[in-house]
Design a protein around this motif. Sequence first.
Motif, PDB file in Angstrom:
ATOM      1  N   LEU A  66       0.813  -1.216   0.000  1.00 47.39           N
ATOM      2  CA  LEU A  66       0.000   0.000   0.000  1.00 47.39           C
ATOM      3  C   LEU A  66       0.852   1.273   0.000  1.00 47.39           C
ATOM      4  O   LEU A  66       0.555   2.204  -0.766  1.00 47.39           O
ATOM      5  CB  LEU A  66      -0.970  -0.019   1.186  1.00 47.39           C
ATOM      6  CG  LEU A  66      -2.067  -1.090   1.109  1.00 47.39           C
ATOM      7  CD1 LEU A  66      -3.027  -0.963   2.282  1.00 47.39           C
ATOM      8  CD2 LEU A  66      -2.829  -0.997  -0.215  1.00 47.39           C
ATOM      9  N   VAL A 118       2.176   1.694  -3.599  1.00 52.35           N
ATOM     10  CA  VAL A 118       1.159   2.107  -4.567  1.00 52.35           C
ATOM     11  C   VAL A 118       0.685   3.527  -4.307  1.00 52.35           C
ATOM     12  O   VAL A 118       0.571   4.344  -5.229  1.00 52.35           O
ATOM     13  CB  VAL A 118      -0.023   1.113  -4.538  1.00 52.35           C
ATOM     14  CG1 VAL A 118      -1.198   1.653  -5.349  1.00 52.35           C
ATOM     15  CG2 VAL A 118       0.406  -0.246  -5.065  1.00 52.35           C
ATOM     16  N   LEU A 119       0.420   3.845  -3.037  1.00 48.86           N
ATOM     17  CA  LEU A 119      -0.121   5.168  -2.708  1.00 48.86           C
ATOM     18  C   LEU A 119       0.858   6.290  -3.036  1.00 48.86           C
ATOM     19  O   LEU A 119       0.473   7.316  -3.609  1.00 48.86           O
ATOM     20  CB  LEU A 119      -0.495   5.219  -1.219  1.00 48.86           C
ATOM     21  CG  LEU A 119      -1.781   4.498  -0.823  1.00 48.86           C
ATOM     22  CD1 LEU A 119      -1.876   4.373   0.688  1.00 48.86           C
ATOM     23  CD2 LEU A 119      -3.014   5.253  -1.353  1.00 48.86           C
ATOM     24  N   GLN A 175       2.614   5.578  -7.171  1.00 52.62           N
ATOM     25  CA  GLN A 175       1.725   5.458  -8.318  1.00 52.62           C
ATOM     26  C   GLN A 175       0.519   6.384  -8.244  1.00 52.62           C
ATOM     27  O   GLN A 175       0.114   6.973  -9.252  1.00 52.62           O
ATOM     28  CB  GLN A 175       1.256   4.004  -8.477  1.00 52.62           C
ATOM     29  CG  GLN A 175       2.407   3.038  -8.761  1.00 52.62           C
ATOM     30  CD  GLN A 175       1.937   1.602  -8.911  1.00 52.62           C
ATOM     31  OE1 GLN A 175       0.736   1.308  -8.920  1.00 52.62           O
ATOM     32  NE2 GLN A 175       2.879   0.678  -9.032  1.00 52.62           N
ATOM     33  N   MET A 176      -0.059   6.522  -7.042  1.00 50.45           N
ATOM     34  CA  MET A 176      -1.223   7.393  -6.891  1.00 50.45           C
ATOM     35  C   MET A 176      -0.829   8.795  -6.460  1.00 50.45           C
ATOM     36  O   MET A 176      -1.673   9.697  -6.421  1.00 50.45           O
ATOM     37  CB  MET A 176      -2.208   6.775  -5.888  1.00 50.45           C
ATOM     38  CG  MET A 176      -2.705   5.392  -6.289  1.00 50.45           C
ATOM     39  SD  MET A 176      -3.879   4.686  -5.115  1.00 50.45           S
ATOM     40  CE  MET A 176      -5.290   5.769  -5.392  1.00 50.45           C
ATOM     41  N   PHE A 193      -8.889  -3.344  -3.775  1.00 51.46           N
ATOM     42  CA  PHE A 193      -7.704  -2.531  -4.094  1.00 51.46           C
ATOM     43  C   PHE A 193      -7.534  -2.385  -5.602  1.00 51.46           C
ATOM     44  O   PHE A 193      -7.110  -1.322  -6.084  1.00 51.46           O
ATOM     45  CB  PHE A 193      -6.453  -3.172  -3.490  1.00 51.46           C
ATOM     46  CG  PHE A 193      -6.350  -3.077  -1.992  1.00 51.46           C
ATOM     47  CD1 PHE A 193      -6.572  -1.862  -1.340  1.00 51.46           C
ATOM     48  CD2 PHE A 193      -6.018  -4.194  -1.219  1.00 51.46           C
ATOM     49  CE1 PHE A 193      -6.472  -1.765   0.043  1.00 51.46           C
ATOM     50  CE2 PHE A 193      -5.914  -4.101   0.150  1.00 51.46           C
ATOM     51  CZ  PHE A 193      -6.149  -2.892   0.778  1.00 51.46           C
ATOM     52  N   THR A 221      -7.417   1.346  -7.179  1.00 45.98           N
ATOM     53  CA  THR A 221      -6.139   1.854  -7.694  1.00 45.98           C
ATOM     54  C   THR A 221      -6.045   1.839  -9.211  1.00 45.98           C
ATOM     55  O   THR A 221      -5.021   2.224  -9.765  1.00 45.98           O
ATOM     56  CB  THR A 221      -4.961   1.025  -7.129  1.00 45.98           C
ATOM     57  OG1 THR A 221      -5.126  -0.351  -7.509  1.00 45.98           O
ATOM     58  CG2 THR A 221      -4.915   1.117  -5.610  1.00 45.98           C
ATOM     59  N   SER A 222      -7.087   1.376  -9.895  1.00 42.46           N
ATOM     60  CA  SER A 222      -7.056   1.341 -11.358  1.00 42.46           C
ATOM     61  C   SER A 222      -7.072   2.746 -11.934  1.00 42.46           C
ATOM     62  O   SER A 222      -7.650   3.663 -11.336  1.00 42.46           O
ATOM     63  CB  SER A 222      -8.245   0.544 -11.901  1.00 42.46           C
ATOM     64  OG  SER A 222      -8.144  -0.811 -11.526  1.00 42.46           O
ATOM     65  N   ALA A 254      -7.115   7.695  -2.552  1.00 45.73           N
ATOM     66  CA  ALA A 254      -6.561   7.221  -1.292  1.00 45.73           C
ATOM     67  C   ALA A 254      -7.619   6.882  -0.241  1.00 45.73           C
ATOM     68  O   ALA A 254      -7.470   5.887   0.483  1.00 45.73           O
ATOM     69  CB  ALA A 254      -5.579   8.256  -0.745  1.00 45.73           C
ATOM     70  N   VAL A 291      -8.787   3.391  -0.870  1.00 46.67           N
ATOM     71  CA  VAL A 291      -7.770   2.409  -0.493  1.00 46.67           C
ATOM     72  C   VAL A 291      -7.772   2.200   1.021  1.00 46.67           C
ATOM     73  O   VAL A 291      -7.683   1.063   1.508  1.00 46.67           O
ATOM     74  CB  VAL A 291      -6.381   2.868  -0.978  1.00 46.67           C
ATOM     75  CG1 VAL A 291      -5.289   1.951  -0.430  1.00 46.67           C
ATOM     76  CG2 VAL A 291      -6.328   2.888  -2.495  1.00 46.67           C
ATOM     77  N   PRO A 302      -2.040  -2.268 -11.562  1.00 46.23           N
ATOM     78  CA  PRO A 302      -2.923  -2.833 -10.526  1.00 46.23           C
ATOM     79  C   PRO A 302      -3.371  -4.259 -10.821  1.00 46.23           C
ATOM     80  O   PRO A 302      -3.475  -5.082  -9.909  1.00 46.23           O
ATOM     81  CB  PRO A 302      -4.117  -1.871 -10.532  1.00 46.23           C
ATOM     82  CG  PRO A 302      -3.584  -0.592 -11.093  1.00 46.23           C
ATOM     83  CD  PRO A 302      -2.549  -0.986 -12.091  1.00 46.23           C
ATOM     84  N   TRP A 325      -2.736  -6.767  -7.775  1.00 48.52           N
ATOM     85  CA  TRP A 325      -3.902  -7.193  -7.003  1.00 48.52           C
ATOM     86  C   TRP A 325      -4.594  -8.398  -7.628  1.00 48.52           C
ATOM     87  O   TRP A 325      -5.140  -9.246  -6.912  1.00 48.52           O
ATOM     88  CB  TRP A 325      -4.867  -6.028  -6.838  1.00 48.52           C
ATOM     89  CG  TRP A 325      -4.225  -4.841  -6.201  1.00 48.52           C
ATOM     90  CD1 TRP A 325      -4.009  -3.617  -6.769  1.00 48.52           C
ATOM     91  CD2 TRP A 325      -3.673  -4.764  -4.880  1.00 48.52           C
ATOM     92  NE1 TRP A 325      -3.360  -2.786  -5.893  1.00 48.52           N
ATOM     93  CE2 TRP A 325      -3.147  -3.456  -4.721  1.00 48.52           C
ATOM     94  CE3 TRP A 325      -3.575  -5.662  -3.820  1.00 48.52           C
ATOM     95  CZ2 TRP A 325      -2.544  -3.040  -3.545  1.00 48.52           C
ATOM     96  CZ3 TRP A 325      -2.965  -5.249  -2.645  1.00 48.52           C
ATOM     97  CH2 TRP A 325      -2.453  -3.947  -2.515  1.00 48.52           C
TER      98      TRP A 325
END
Length: 400
Positions: free
Chosen positions: A240, A243-244, A247-248, A300, A304-305, A312, A315, A376, A380
Amino acid sequence: MTTTVKIRPHALVRASGGPGYAVALVVDALGTGLLRPLLLLYGVSVLRLSAPATGIAMTLGAVVGLACMPAVGRWLDRGARSTVVAASMLVRVLGVTVLLAAPAGHVWAFAAAALFLGIGNQAWPAAHAALVATVADGRERDAALAGGRALRNAGLGTGALLATACLAGGTTALQALAAVTGLAYLVAAALAWSVHVHAHPAAAAAGAGAGDDEPAPRMRALLAANVIYVFCLNVPEVALPLVLVTQMHASPVWSGAIFVANTVLVVTLQVPVTVLMSRFSRRSVLALAGVVLTVSYLGFLVATSPGPGWGAPAVAAVSVVCTLGEIGYAGSATALVTALAPAHVLGRALARFQLSTGFGLAVSPAALTALAPHGPAALWGTLAAATLLSSGAVAAERER
């Protein structure tokens, strides 16, 4: 299906080995919580090692530490209980001592310290579970194992906070923190040894048929599935945040909030949920936990796609579902092993289970970080598919 049990606090402490042993668990957990964020920084800041060399030494220490598990299992099957728990703490005292004595720039000294710490960390779960299984049985034992995990999570979180607060003090503070950690382990070892719990496997072996080297029937699928299940423990800490943040492009505050929420939920819900689910078989609960984890991974995937995603906050919301799956897994997996294993080979069964757990924890960061850059669906989707297959394998193995 059975009736839900009721566990009172004093019964839970008794089933966990008594008040002295409970204090040992707290002290040990605080020491481990202090050490986890400290070790990498100690290697880089105090010993002046490169970050890659430090990381490799830590990983090798954890993996090579697994090699001690067969010996730990045989020691437990000879009847030792509190002695093995104390030894798992004392070997970490040795690791901290080597760490404090390591000269700057000596990566092999740091690797030796990491190895001793790895041995202690790998040996402790099996030794603790065997001790609890000796002083309690049935659903009281399950609740005691769950209580130990909740207590350990609380200690780990508190220790990590204390370590973070001390990091601003520089090299001297890091060295002092390492010394305090070693003393904590020493105190915990003395408290654990003082309970003097010893099993008598010879009588159990005579009744069950001595010489049976199998830890329990139909455990192969359980051990294989456990390697996948244990990935859930590194999702809040590795997947997490990766990714957070990368990527995000979310604030790191989200990662910290999710980690804190995960710790609080485990500490507060582990025992109540384990007791509540005692109306069902342990295998059913473990299979259901896999389904819950699968649902969270699919959540997820959606959150996250690319596109008009939920971001966030979504998530963070899905992470609660993931934590509930983790609670179900942690409350049933070790309990199922202790219920399946004949008493005279309980130590070897728990050692093999810890081998699968340790292997999953060792490979999961590399697997998660390798899958994440591919999007993602790769991360996932793969986790969801593997966990669902593992849940099916657990359910397919017939309850003994």
